[in-house]
Design an enzyme around this catalytic site. Structure first.
Site, short mmCIF file in Angstrom:
data_model
loop_
_atom_site.label_atom_id
_atom_site.label_comp_id
_atom_site.label_asym_id
_atom_site.label_seq_id
_atom_site.Cartn_x
_atom_site.Cartn_y
_atom_site.Cartn_z
N PRO A 1 1.19 19.73 92.50
CA PRO A 1 0.26 18.60 92.39
C PRO A 1 -1.16 18.94 92.85
CG PRO A 1 1.60 18.34 94.34
CD PRO A 1 2.09 19.59 93.63
N CYS A 2 -1.83 19.80 92.10
CA CYS A 2 -3.16 20.24 92.50
C CYS A 2 -4.17 19.09 92.53
CB CYS A 2 -3.64 21.38 91.62
SG CYS A 2 -3.69 21.03 89.89
#
Length: 110
Positions: free
Chosen positions: A59-60
């Site tokens: 989940p950048c």
């Protein structure tokens, strides 16, 4: 060759930390760098996330700048996508471009 292997190890450590950021929370690039044991490599955290090998899994979008600012040109969909993803998770914003770190910052490493 050794430098590439070192970079790959750093990138994997970044991905491992970012995968731990809970939904509805954010971490800063510097915070992630500190958590992987390289506190002076916040910019390299950004490089690692830009080439995220597992979008949707890592989940950048939960990583922001030190002042809470989101990325203007989010790598995985363009401007506005990072904000929408964070809002969908319940992240609070102070204004158009900054998350409220006082409410939403992941406390790991603090």
């Amino acid at each position: 060759m050794k430098q590439d292997a070192s970079r790959d190890g750093f990138f994997e450590r970044v991905y491992e930390v970012v995968e731990q950021i809970p939904e509805g929370m954010v971490a800063t690039y510097g915070q992630v760098a500190k958590l992987v044991g390289e506190p002076r490599k916040a910019r390299y955290v950004g490089f690692a996330l830009h080439v995220n090998p597992r979008p949707g899994e890592i989940p950048c979008h939960r990583v922001v700048f030190a002042d809470g600012r989101i990325c203007e040109g989010f790598a995985f969909g363009g401007a506005g996508v990072q904000r929408r993803l964070l809002e969908d998770e319940g992240v609070s914003f102070r204004d158009e471009d900054h998350v409220d770190l006082g409410i939403c910052r992941w406390p790991a490493g603090m």
